[in-house]
Design an enzyme around this catalytic site. Structure first.
Site, PDB file in Angstrom:
ATOM      1  N   SER A  42       0.819  -1.211   0.000  1.00  0.00           N
ATOM      2  CA  SER A  42       0.000   0.000   0.000  1.00  0.00           C
ATOM      3  C   SER A  42       0.849   1.256   0.000  1.00  0.00           C
ATOM      4  O   SER A  42       2.039   1.242   0.342  1.00  0.00           O
ATOM      5  CB  SER A  42      -0.958   0.027   1.198  1.00  0.00           C
ATOM      6  OG  SER A  42      -0.431   0.745   2.276  1.00  0.00           O
ATOM      7  N   VAL A  43       0.190   2.367  -0.359  1.00  0.00           N
ATOM      8  CA  VAL A  43       0.830   3.677  -0.369  1.00  0.00           C
ATOM      9  C   VAL A  43       1.287   4.086   1.028  1.00  0.00           C
ATOM     10  O   VAL A  43       2.211   4.900   1.187  1.00  0.00           O
ATOM     11  CB  VAL A  43      -0.150   4.728  -0.945  1.00  0.00           C
ATOM     12  CG1 VAL A  43      -1.317   4.963  -0.008  1.00  0.00           C
ATOM     13  CG2 VAL A  43       0.551   6.048  -1.259  1.00  0.00           C
ATOM     14  N   LYS A  44       0.674   3.516   2.061  1.00  0.00           N
ATOM     15  CA  LYS A  44       0.956   3.923   3.432  1.00  0.00           C
ATOM     16  C   LYS A  44       2.359   3.565   3.888  1.00  0.00           C
ATOM     17  O   LYS A  44       2.852   4.110   4.891  1.00  0.00           O
ATOM     18  CB  LYS A  44      -0.068   3.310   4.387  1.00  0.00           C
ATOM     19  CG  LYS A  44      -1.504   3.721   4.104  1.00  0.00           C
ATOM     20  CD  LYS A  44      -1.745   5.194   4.344  1.00  0.00           C
ATOM     21  CE  LYS A  44      -3.219   5.539   4.254  1.00  0.00           C
ATOM     22  NZ  LYS A  44      -3.490   6.949   4.551  1.00  0.00           N
ATOM     23  N   ASP A  45       3.032   2.662   3.181  1.00  0.00           N
ATOM     24  CA  ASP A  45       4.419   2.340   3.543  1.00  0.00           C
ATOM     25  C   ASP A  45       5.294   3.588   3.519  1.00  0.00           C
ATOM     26  O   ASP A  45       6.210   3.746   4.336  1.00  0.00           O
ATOM     27  CB  ASP A  45       5.006   1.322   2.562  1.00  0.00           C
ATOM     28  CG  ASP A  45       4.391  -0.054   2.690  1.00  0.00           C
ATOM     29  OD1 ASP A  45       3.541  -0.251   3.576  1.00  0.00           O
ATOM     30  OD2 ASP A  45       4.759  -0.934   1.888  1.00  0.00           O
ATOM     31  N   ALA A  48       4.482   5.838   6.601  1.00  0.00           N
ATOM     32  CA  ALA A  48       4.774   5.126   7.843  1.00  0.00           C
ATOM     33  C   ALA A  48       6.267   5.206   8.163  1.00  0.00           C
ATOM     34  O   ALA A  48       6.664   5.555   9.286  1.00  0.00           O
ATOM     35  CB  ALA A  48       4.336   3.670   7.736  1.00  0.00           C
TER      36      ALA A  48
END
Length: 333
Positions: A42-45, A48
């Protein structure tokens, strides 16, 4: 030899992929920024890791500490990868509307997971916002990430996602469309792209039951807009500090049904096995048809992977229960 020294070094540099069949009615070229190629799918890596590095640099996350975050699943996964490599304990607080797969995946990578009710106010002590904050206060050496108001979230996309899109389109991108949750992606990418070309239009995809669209258009936070919805990963009943409304040109709202149906269409017609918010995003692009011309290049960002939604969006029985399929309609037909 060419290799990454750890999994965190593989974050970013995701491809742009042309969408063909679903967008055939549009006059423009539509390209998907395909974020499932990140190691946590996901883009959230991106954000994060950036938030963890920022906390380390500021001395608020110390060796052996505990990371605590309220998440819909994907940020938790990105944080978990950073925690594994850097040696932190990871606690994820998640709402009960999220898919079972997300909870199982977080536990598979060593997270301690707390599940909270969805249908409560953010300030309710049972909410996942309040629970995450409380745990961070109770646990010695804990750091509460707070992705909604953490500026490193937006900075990650200003530093990486935006420049990648600009480079990959050779500076020819004319529109950026993305689902809005914490606001980091649209604000970071939008700010970068507009710094390169102020004429680029930035559109947010919202969901019914969320406050973003009306607030952007009127400046009014209308609690009557808030009600439970099924679409995961976008929309909010709060106004995160990471949502920079000044960089957003407009919002379009997509129904839960359309988000689910178009998520399945992406898999069946484009070979793109993606999450719930991708269906909302591509339907949002179609709804914005009147804004596009033959010379335009539209980039739509797809957040996460379909494996997190096998028990929901890609399950016929679940889809029928929600009223998203006709009783005799089967996905395989």
């Amino acid at each position: 030899m060419e290799y990454a020294q750890n999994i965190l070094e593989t974050i970013g540099n995701t491809p742009l992929v042309q969408i063909n069949r679903i967008t055939a009615e549009l006059p423009c070229l539509v390209l998907a920024k395909y974020e499932t190629f990140n190691p946590g799918n996901s883009v959230k890596d991106r954000m994060a890791l950036r938030m963890v590095e920022d906390a380390e640099a500021r001395g608020i996350l110390k060796p052996g500490g505990t990371i605590v975050e309220g998440t819909s699943g994907n940020t938790g996964m990105g944080l978990a990868l950073a925690a594994i490599i850097k040696g932190y304990r990871m606690i994820c607080v998640i709402s009960d509307k999220q898919s079972r797969e997300k909870i199982d995946i977080l536990r598979a990578v060593g997270c301690e997971v707390h599940v909270c009710p969805t249908d409560v106010a953010p300030e309710d002590p049972r909410s996942y916002y309040s629970t995450a904050r409380r745990l961070s206060e109770e646990i010695p050496g804990a750091w509460y990430v707070n992705q909604y108001d953490n500026p490193a979230n937006t900075l990650a996309h200003f530093e990486s996602t935006g420049p990648e899109i600009w480079k990959q389109t050779d500076g020819k991108v004319t529109h950026f469309v993305v689902g809005v949750g914490t606001g980091g992606t649209i604000s970071g990418v939008g700010t970068f792209l507009k710094s390169k070309n102020p004429d680029i239009k930035v559109w947010g995809v919202d969901t019914y039951g969320s406050v973003f669209k009306k607030y952007h258009e009127t400046g009014i936070f209308d609690e009557n807009e808030i009600y439970p919805y099924i679409t995961e990963g976008i929309g909010e009943d709060i106004l995160p500090e990471n949502v920079n409304f000044e960089v957003i040109d407009g919002f379009t709202k997509v129904t839960d049904k359309d988000a689910a149906v178009y998520t399945r269409r992406l898999a069946k017609e484009e070979g793109m096995f993606l999450g719930n918010s991708a269906g909302a995003a591509i339907k949002g692009v179609l709804q914005l048809k009147e804004h596009f011309g033959p010379e335009d290049i539209v980039v739509v960002l797809f957040h996460d992977h379909g494996s997190r939604y096998v028990g929901k969006i890609f399950n016929d029985d679940w889809m029928r229960e929600q009223g998203f399929l006709e009783p005799d309609q089967v996905a395989e037909k």
